[in-house]
Scaffold this motif. Structure first.
Motif, PDB file in Angstrom:
ATOM      1  N   LYS B  13      22.355 -58.456 -78.476  1.00  0.00           N
ATOM      2  CA  LYS B  13      23.479 -57.001 -78.131  1.00  0.00           C
ATOM      3  C   LYS B  13      24.144 -57.588 -79.470  1.00  0.00           C
ATOM      4  O   LYS B  13      24.857 -57.331 -80.174  1.00  0.00           O
ATOM      5  N   GLY B  15      23.346 -58.960 -82.021  1.00  0.00           N
ATOM      6  CA  GLY B  15      23.319 -59.225 -83.423  1.00  0.00           C
ATOM      7  C   GLY B  15      23.652 -58.068 -83.493  1.00  0.00           C
ATOM      8  O   GLY B  15      23.590 -57.806 -84.827  1.00  0.00           O
ATOM      9  N   THR B  16      23.754 -57.001 -82.701  1.00  0.00           N
ATOM     10  CA  THR B  16      22.886 -56.141 -82.999  1.00  0.00           C
ATOM     11  C   THR B  16      24.370 -55.210 -83.584  1.00  0.00           C
ATOM     12  O   THR B  16      24.721 -53.977 -84.579  1.00  0.00           O
ATOM     13  N   VAL B  17      26.006 -55.705 -82.689  1.00  0.00           N
ATOM     14  CA  VAL B  17      26.869 -54.880 -82.667  1.00  0.00           C
ATOM     15  C   VAL B  17      27.628 -55.654 -83.922  1.00  0.00           C
ATOM     16  O   VAL B  17      29.181 -55.439 -84.159  1.00  0.00           O
ATOM     17  N   SER B  18      27.687 -57.302 -84.388  1.00  0.00           N
ATOM     18  CA  SER B  18      28.456 -58.024 -85.007  1.00  0.00           C
ATOM     19  C   SER B  18      28.738 -57.531 -86.447  1.00  0.00           C
ATOM     20  O   SER B  18      27.932 -58.151 -86.896  1.00  0.00           O
ATOM     21  N   VAL B  83      19.742 -63.520 -82.087  1.00  0.00           N
ATOM     22  CA  VAL B  83      20.492 -62.839 -82.266  1.00  0.00           C
ATOM     23  C   VAL B  83      20.226 -62.542 -84.953  1.00  0.00           C
ATOM     24  O   VAL B  83      21.545 -62.452 -84.835  1.00  0.00           O
ATOM     25  N   VAL B  84      18.928 -63.127 -84.569  1.00  0.00           N
ATOM     26  CA  VAL B  84      18.439 -63.750 -86.376  1.00  0.00           C
ATOM     27  C   VAL B  84      18.030 -61.478 -86.214  1.00  0.00           C
ATOM     28  O   VAL B  84      17.942 -60.925 -86.960  1.00  0.00           O
ATOM     29  N   ALA B  87      19.367 -58.132 -87.495  1.00  0.00           N
ATOM     30  CA  ALA B  87      19.411 -57.506 -89.038  1.00  0.00           C
ATOM     31  C   ALA B  87      18.568 -58.034 -89.779  1.00  0.00           C
ATOM     32  O   ALA B  87      18.949 -57.595 -90.460  1.00  0.00           O
TER      33      ALA B  87
END
Lengths: 277, 193
Positions: B13, B15-18, B83-84, B87
């Motif tokens: 989550k 990673g998707t919105v940062s 987290v990767v 992206a």
């Protein structure tokens, strides 16, 4: 006889005209224009055609495999270096990336590099990961992207893992605790100034302030009053507000251009672009 | 739900919105971690300090740290991978299929909406951390904390040095230098000579 010949000749001419005549050409060109106009604001699909792929001999395949293996090894080492020597996040990495790939190795062109930056900024995720994936993919495809991302993660992952094993012992030292009391203040300053700098550099209009001020107040209030509202939703709201604003602006411009019949459509479009800016 | 799955989903989550790089990620990580009660503000603060003074993307450093804290080595590996992934996948799709993604008008419009929110998140988080240096319990009104005078002195010294550097050298002070200076200030100020 002559008549017949003439007739047949005419017939031939006519059939030729039907085949290669003006009407078909006209429709084609108009179609092209229309599709070009339509696709102006749409995504362009740029998938290489599979049919054009030449058939390779085993020797050539072997050569290609070797070339790709060497290139991926180079890519891996290069990204390992970049991951190891960039302090202070993604933006510090950009200068290093440009020197390494554009100037030294010439793997990608200047234009491609700026395209990569623009894409990294408009997609989620750390900029380092975005650019590594993109450059890796441009060079060797999906495998290259994977190699680059793994390489860029390895240094920071292993260093942090190592530190975290000693973290508790390290923090037990009284002087270190004092040092971290000071560092707290430093980090707070660092984050605030990073945010202010981002804001300073960007182009700002009424719309930006109109979104920024409520967002800032909301986040601050949520934190002070311990309200559990994830920032994730705020970001999603931001995306919706941006697109909604654009749609409303477009609708208004369309109405304007309908009212002003004499105006050229191109002129009204450039006007709307100016208004946006 | 197993802790591993929970870590994976949480960082997916994040990673998707940062948007907006490492600093844009700090408020979101803080929000997600605090609301789950995984780490406290003080620990996160230390982690950010270490993440800033070690090489590599801040997001990866923080994910590794928090993952290791929660579930050891596999936790950190999972958090980093999660987290990767967004992206990686998004960029692959864009690089393979869309040619003019960044100049598309809807992408531009969405970014126009997101960017001010990111500023708001970062500046608010930064200012709240500054206030928190002075009042540890600023959001607990019953236990109104005492004013931390030491922090104010350090704030003045470090802020003054950062500002002075900026005025003289005409560029931003490197984060690691700022952290080292503030660490030195903390040590000198607290250790009785």
């Amino acid at each position: 006889m002559d008549n017949k010949d003439e007739l047949s000749g005419k017939e031939v001419l006519f059939s030729d005209a039907d085949k290669n005549g003006e009407p078909t050409e006209d429709t084609l060109s108009s179609c092209e224009n229309a599709s070009a106009c339509k696709n102006k604001d749409k995504f362009k699909f740029s998938r290489p055609k599979r049919k054009d792929k030449p058939v390779l001999t085993p020797q050539q395949k072997k050569e290609r495999f070797l070339r790709r293996a060497i290139l991926s090894l180079k890519l891996f080492l290069c990204y390992l270096k970049i991951g190891l020597f960039t302090f202070g996040g993604g933006y510090a990495m950009i200068a290093l990336l440009e020197r390494e790939y554009v100037q030294k190795r010439k793997w990608i062109s200047d234009a491609e590099f700026y395209e990569i930056l623009a894409i990294s900024e408009s997609t989620p995720g750390p900029i380092a990961i975005n650019s590594a994936t993109f450059i890796g993919f441009k060079l060797i495809g999906v495998w290259g992207a994977f190699v680059a991302v793994v390489a860029v993660c390895i240094p920071s992952f292993s260093i942090i893992l190592l530190i975290s094993y000693f973290y508790d012992a390290f923090m037990a030292f009284i002087p270190v605790q004092y040092a971290f009391e000071g560092i707290k203040v430093g980090i707070a300053i660092l984050i605030t100034s990073a945010g202010v700098n981002m804001m300073k550099k960007a182009q700002k209009g009424a719309f930006e302030y109109f979104v920024f001020v409520p967002a800032f107040l909301l986040v601050t209030c949520f934190d002070i009053f311990n309200i559990d509202f994830s920032s994730v939703y705020l970001i999603l709201i931001g995306i919706c507000v941006g697109i909604l604003y654009k749609l409303i602006l477009d609708a208004i411009n369309k109405r304007k251009s309908v009212v002003a019949v004499g105006l050229d459509t191109n002129a009204s479009e450039s006007e709307s672009e100016k208004e946006e800016k | 739900m197993s802790i591993y799955l929970e870590i994976f989903l949480a960082f997916l989550k994040i990673g998707t919105v940062s948007f907006g790089g490492g600093y844009g990620m700090i408020p979101i990580i803080r929000d997600e971690m605090l609301s789950r009660g995984w780490i406290t503000d003080d620990v996160l603060w230390n982690y950010i300090a270490i993440a800033e003074s070690t090489p590599g993307p801040i997001a990866i450093n923080l994910a590794t740290f928090v993952g290791n804290d929660l579930a050891g080595f596999w936790g950190s590996l999972l958090a980093t991978t999660a987290v990767v992934i967004p992206a990686f996948v998004i960029i692959l799709i864009i690089a393979a299929i869309f040619k003019n993604f960044a100049s598309n008008k809807y992408v531009k419009a969405a970014m126009k909406g997101v960017t001010p929110i990111i500023w708001g998140l970062i500046i608010s988080t930064g200012l709240l951390l500054v206030v928190k240096c002075f009042y540890a319990e600023y959001n607990d009104f019953d236990a109104a904390g005492e004013f931390n005078f030491h922090a104010l002195v350090i704030f003045a010294v470090v802020g003054g040095i950062a500002l002075g550097y900026r005025l003289i050298r005409k560029k931003k002070i490197p984060p690691i230098a700022l952290i080292l200076i503030s660490a030195a200030a903390g040590m000198i100020y607290y250790i009785p000579l």
